[in-house]
Design an enzyme around this catalytic site. Structure first.
Site, PDB file in Angstrom:
ATOM      1  N   SER A  97      -8.221   0.354  -8.218  1.00 52.07           N
ATOM      2  CA  SER A  97      -8.037   1.731  -7.757  1.00 52.07           C
ATOM      3  C   SER A  97      -6.594   2.191  -7.979  1.00 52.07           C
ATOM      4  O   SER A  97      -6.325   3.372  -8.141  1.00 52.07           O
ATOM      5  CB  SER A  97      -8.360   1.828  -6.268  1.00 52.07           C
ATOM      6  OG  SER A  97      -7.545   0.915  -5.548  1.00 52.07           O
ATOM      7  N   CYS A 131     -10.275  -5.772  -8.107  1.00 53.51           N
ATOM      8  CA  CYS A 131     -10.371  -4.968  -6.887  1.00 53.51           C
ATOM      9  C   CYS A 131     -11.536  -5.533  -6.064  1.00 53.51           C
ATOM     10  O   CYS A 131     -12.678  -5.542  -6.535  1.00 53.51           O
ATOM     11  CB  CYS A 131     -10.650  -3.518  -7.275  1.00 53.51           C
ATOM     12  SG  CYS A 131     -10.929  -2.419  -5.885  1.00 53.51           S
ATOM     13  N   CYS A 169      -7.475  -8.356  -0.595  1.00 52.19           N
ATOM     14  CA  CYS A 169      -7.334  -7.107  -1.350  1.00 52.19           C
ATOM     15  C   CYS A 169      -6.230  -7.379  -2.359  1.00 52.19           C
ATOM     16  O   CYS A 169      -5.210  -8.009  -2.012  1.00 52.19           O
ATOM     17  CB  CYS A 169      -6.938  -5.979  -0.404  1.00 52.19           C
ATOM     18  SG  CYS A 169      -6.399  -4.458  -1.234  1.00 52.19           S
TER      19      CYS A 169
END
Ligand code: DGL
Length: 279
Positions: free
Chosen positions: A21, A83, A195
């Site tokens: 992202s 991601c 993450c």
């Protein structure tokens, strides 16, 4: 079906696509380029839509399919979904709809279960990752049978903090320290950075852990993913035989003034070619 651009078919010097992202996937890219110096990389950052972590599964699926289609159009021979949030909601669909190999990420709960002595681990990840089936399957199949308790936590300010270059005087740095201390007091001895933005503050947290003498380890999946990519290149016989001399191309769906500086700082790479994505 999403296919690789025909001009690059069977070309071992075709690029590897890396998608996130925002700039977080650069933490995975660092492992990829170290392990595979012959490879050329195209990085796609969906900066117009970052952060993904609070979006619905359907929204993440659509954005991820779009990103992968765009990377395939630019000739990528393999795509890394760097991601966790996108992997959680799109990996299954991508494997059905895309003809190039896709490598996705899941928080490193499995290795954390082998490392923990207290049988308490924490997973720091986005809401999308924490709710996704990939992580919950590993918890059910690996953590629960071993009696490992998994504490899940989502802190929405972390991704924007990394995207803005992690100013250390920010409130977010304090939040992170407080949460780590709280987990240590509860007996958590492994924190999974679930993450890809988070390995960038690993050093900062590590310094705090050492200073406070806490019995806590931090782990992430970056290296394991790079090793998986390398073995797939060999398996499909698509590894580049010659050293790469082309700078990494960073396609961003929205440019802002600081993006190049942040990307260069995080990746340690002085010659990134930044391109605003256009069809
Ligand atoms: N770096 C991503 C992840 O691993 C995305 C974070 C976000 O956009 O919220 O989940």
């Amino acid at each position: 079906m999403i296919n690789q651009h025909p001009d690059f078919k069977d070309d071992p010097t075709a690029p590897i696509g890396v998608f996130d992202s925002g700039v977080g996937g650069l933490s995975v890219y660092l492992h990829l380029k170290t392990l595979m110096p012959n490879e050329r990389f195209i990085y796609y950052a969906d900066t117009a839509n970052v952060p993904y972590g609070g979006k619905s599964g359907d929204e993440i699926l659509l954005l991820t399919l779009q990103a992968v289609a765009r990377l395939c159009k630019r000739g990528c021979k393999l795509i890394v979904i760097a991601c966790n949030s996108a992997s959680a909601h799109a990996l299954k669909a991508l494997r059905e709809r895309c003809s190039v190999p896709i490598v996705g990420l899941v928080p490193a709960v499995k290795p954390a279960c082998s490392l923990t002595k207290t049988r308490q681990i924490a997973v720091l990840a986005t809401r999308a990752t924490l709710n996704g089936y990939l992580l919950n399957d590993v918890i059910t199949d690996v953590a629960m049978p071993q009696g490992v308790m998994v504490h899940k936590h989502f802190e929405p300010t972390l991704v924007p903090w990394v995207e803005s270059g992690m100013p250390i005087d920010s409130q977010v740095a304090n939040l992170l320290i407080r949460q780590t201390k709280q987990w240590a007091d509860m007996g958590v001895d492994v924190i999974v950075l679930g993450c890809t933005h988070y390995p960038f503050f690993k050093g900062f947290l590590q310094t705090f852990i050492q200073k406070e003498n806490l019995d806590v380890q931090l782990i992430d999946s970056g290296l394991a993913i790079a090793q998986r990519v390398k073995s797939l290149l060999d398996f499909f016989n698509i590894a580049s035989p010659t050293p790469n001399t082309t700078p990494m191309q960073l396609y961003a769906t929205r440019l802002d003034d600081d993006l190049l500086a942040t990307a260069e700082k995080l990746s340690g790479e002085p010659f990134i070619e930044l391109i605003e994505y256009q069809e």
